[in-house]
Scaffold this active site. Structure first.
Site, PDB file in Angstrom:
ATOM      1  CG  ASP A   1      -1.210   5.037 -10.013  1.00 52.46           C
ATOM      2  OD1 ASP A   1       0.035   5.039 -10.081  1.00 52.46           O
ATOM      3  OD2 ASP A   1      -1.851   4.176  -9.369  1.00 52.46           O
TER       4      ASP A   1
ATOM      5  NE  ARG B   1      -5.392   2.961  -3.409  1.00 55.17           N
ATOM      6  CZ  ARG B   1      -4.411   2.658  -4.261  1.00 55.17           C
ATOM      7  NH1 ARG B   1      -3.379   1.936  -3.855  1.00 55.17           N
ATOM      8  NH2 ARG B   1      -4.464   3.063  -5.517  1.00 55.17           N
TER       9      ARG B   1
END
Length: 546
Positions: A462, A174
């Protein structure tokens, strides 16, 4: 005197990419002249369109903020109405995605992920990685070594980590989203203008250039998770990047496979169009739940009290707008032959606390049971101990089948109003406000130290969950909200909580809590609302050579 009336000459030069970050040991293996030439081509061809797409984002956010709710597009109705087209679907190694583990790309976490037993590893250079220069390039080194079977790691305590699994997960990398830059690499265009490079093109380009052929030789392929998309035009830009890149190194068109995270409100209204624009390269969509909640708050932050969400913990996957979005995602994917991948439950086990672990297992099992029952083909976990829990729920539904794409969900009908139905009917609590301030400051502090995925209060946090925390605080202040006991949520109240949080954390020499508190004030207490907290944090603190 004669007056010149002809065209003005524009000085041109060869475009180039230049590394301005420090070169540490082995960085030259990633930042090779050939790789930099490829990055130059990517930027020369696509950086202008990237800026255009970012301008489109700003216009759309302005429109929503001024009362124009998003709708399914009339100009692309023909794409949605055409029942014939299908997407490329799974590439080699992506046929069964029932459990995917996510995590950053440092050597230790890379090895743990490859030994985890998951079907797929989301190798995350985005929200689970703090984009320090060291993390960006050394993450690329970890991936390069892992793909070639050369990765090992020795901890400061002398413990040796090695890949021992006979069958390792398929890697899906990613890269950073279109909005982020890489200031340790500059791009100079033909007019001589120099700008920071695109984080997306740097992450994608370096990984693809160095690893595509090795991945194909290993029976897999160059696969990517694409984050933060807001429109099918942005998807088209990625598709053109993929097509050019395949041509550049001489591999067949369609070798690249992408999985797009539907994690912004505008993208939820263009799922079919995104699939269509990427149809030669796309394997599926993912329900990126945390960024999706953040996107809802960001777009509707100024639209009045009816768009104010309660405590973050109460915004579950079963509230109206989240339920509508995930149901539509499964139906859309399966209609077009694409995988629907579920999101990440934030609960994680604590090997030192059996009670916390038992609660995490119970909550994750319930989350994955719901996803499998709704038709998802796979899901995410953030900890290896959760893989058996998630796999058991998907095994119960899938059995020996690799997916359930054949489940078409004709009973699902989602209209535009349902996608923005944020009515939950629960209050904001003092505990919820304090929790947001505490989580955001503690996460930002870790992020400034180079950590992108952080366990806080037995939840995996996150950048996306920190964004929810700070954006809720901003919205509660600007919408004059009170907690359930009548406390007015003001800047002064939040300042008191900041002081309280700074007194609660364990301080140590060299910590970044004071810097984190300043960033939190900027993104939560200011008059303006920064689109992403990582933008000012990166500009102020991560642009040195560390």
């Amino acid at each position: 005197m004669r007056t010149h009336t002809g065209p003005t000459a524009i000085q041109t030069q060869e475009p180039q990419v230049e590394v301005v970050g420090a070169l540490r040991p082995r960085y030259d293996e990633i930042l090779t002249p050939e790789a930099l030439a490829f990055l130059t081509e990517l930027h020369q061809r696509f950086s202008g369109r990237r800026h255009d797409r970012l301008a489109d984002r700003m216009r759309r956010r302005f429109e929503i903020g001024n009362g124009h709710d998003p709708q399914f597009r009339d100009d692309t109705r023909h794409i949605r109405d055409d029942a014939e087209w299908q997407v490329a679907g799974a590439g080699p190694g992506l046929e069964d995605r029932r459990v995917e583990i996510t995590g950053p790309t440092d050597p230790k976490m890379t090895i743990n992920a490859l030994n985890s037993g998951a079907k797929v590893w989301l190798a995350d250079q985005e929200d689970a990685t703090s984009p320090t220069w060291r993390n960006v390039i050394e993450g690329q080194l970890s991936l390069r070594d892992a793909i070639r079977g050369e990765l090992s790691f020795t901890s400061p305590e002398g413990r040796i980590y090695e890949v021992t699994a006979e069958q390792t997960p398929t890697i899906v990398m990613r890269p950073r989203g279109w909005h982020l830059t890489e200031k340790h690499i500059s791009f100079t265009d033909r007019t001589g203008r120099s700008l920071a490079a695109s984080g997306s093109l740097v992450d994608f380009g370096l990984y693809f250039f160095h690893n595509a052929e090795a991945l194909i030789a290993n029976g897999r392929g160059p696969y990517f998770y694409i984050a933060k998309l807001e429109s099918s035009e942005e998807a088209k830009l990625w598709d053109d990047v993929f097509t050019f890149s395949e041509q550049y190194i001489g591999i067949p068109h369609g070798t690249i496979r992408a999985t797009v995270l539907i994690e912004t409100l505008p993208a939820a209204f263009e799922m079919e169009e995104i699939l269509f624009e990427l149809r030669d390269h796309i394997a599926g969509l993912n329900a990126g739940r945390w960024d999706y909640i953040f996107s809802m708050i960001k777009n509707y932050r100024g639209r009045g009290a009816r768009f104010v969400l309660p405590d973050r913990s109460q915004v579950t996957m079963t509230v109206p707008f989240m339920r509508a979005y995930t149901e539509l995602l499964v139906k859309t994917c399966h209609k077009r032959g694409a995988f629907a991948i579920g999101g990440m439950s934030a609960f994680i086990p604590n090997r030192r606390d059996p009670e916390v672990t038992a609660q995490a297992f119970e909550k994750v099992a319930a989350d994955k049971k719901r996803e499998a029952g709704d038709g998802f083909d796979g899901t995410w976990v953030a900890h290896p101990d959760l893989i058996p829990v998630a796999r058991a729920e998907f095994d119960a539904v899938l059995g020996d089948r690799p997916n359930q794409i054949d489940r078409q969900r004709p009973e699902v009908h989602v209209d535009a109003a349902e996608l923005i139905d944020v009515h939950i009917g629960l209050p904001v609590t003092n505990e919820g406000v304090h929790g947001n301030v505490s989580v955001a400051i503690r996460y930002i502090e870790a992020w400034l130290r180079g950590l992108g995925a952080v366990a806080i209060d037995n939840l995996m946090e996150d950048a996306a969950t920190a964004e929810i925390s700070r954006s809720q605080v901003w919205q509660w202040i600007h919408q004059d909200r009170r907690t359930e006991d009548g406390t007015q949520i003001t800047r002064e109240y939040i300042e008191e909580l900041i002081t309280r949080v700074l007194g609660e954390v364990d301080r140590r020499d060299g910590d970044r809590f004071d810097d984190a508190a300043e960033i939190f004030r900027e993104v939560s207490l200011g008059v303006d609302f920064p689109a992403f907290l990582t933008l000012p944090a990166y500009a102020k603190y991560l642009t040195d050579n560390d």
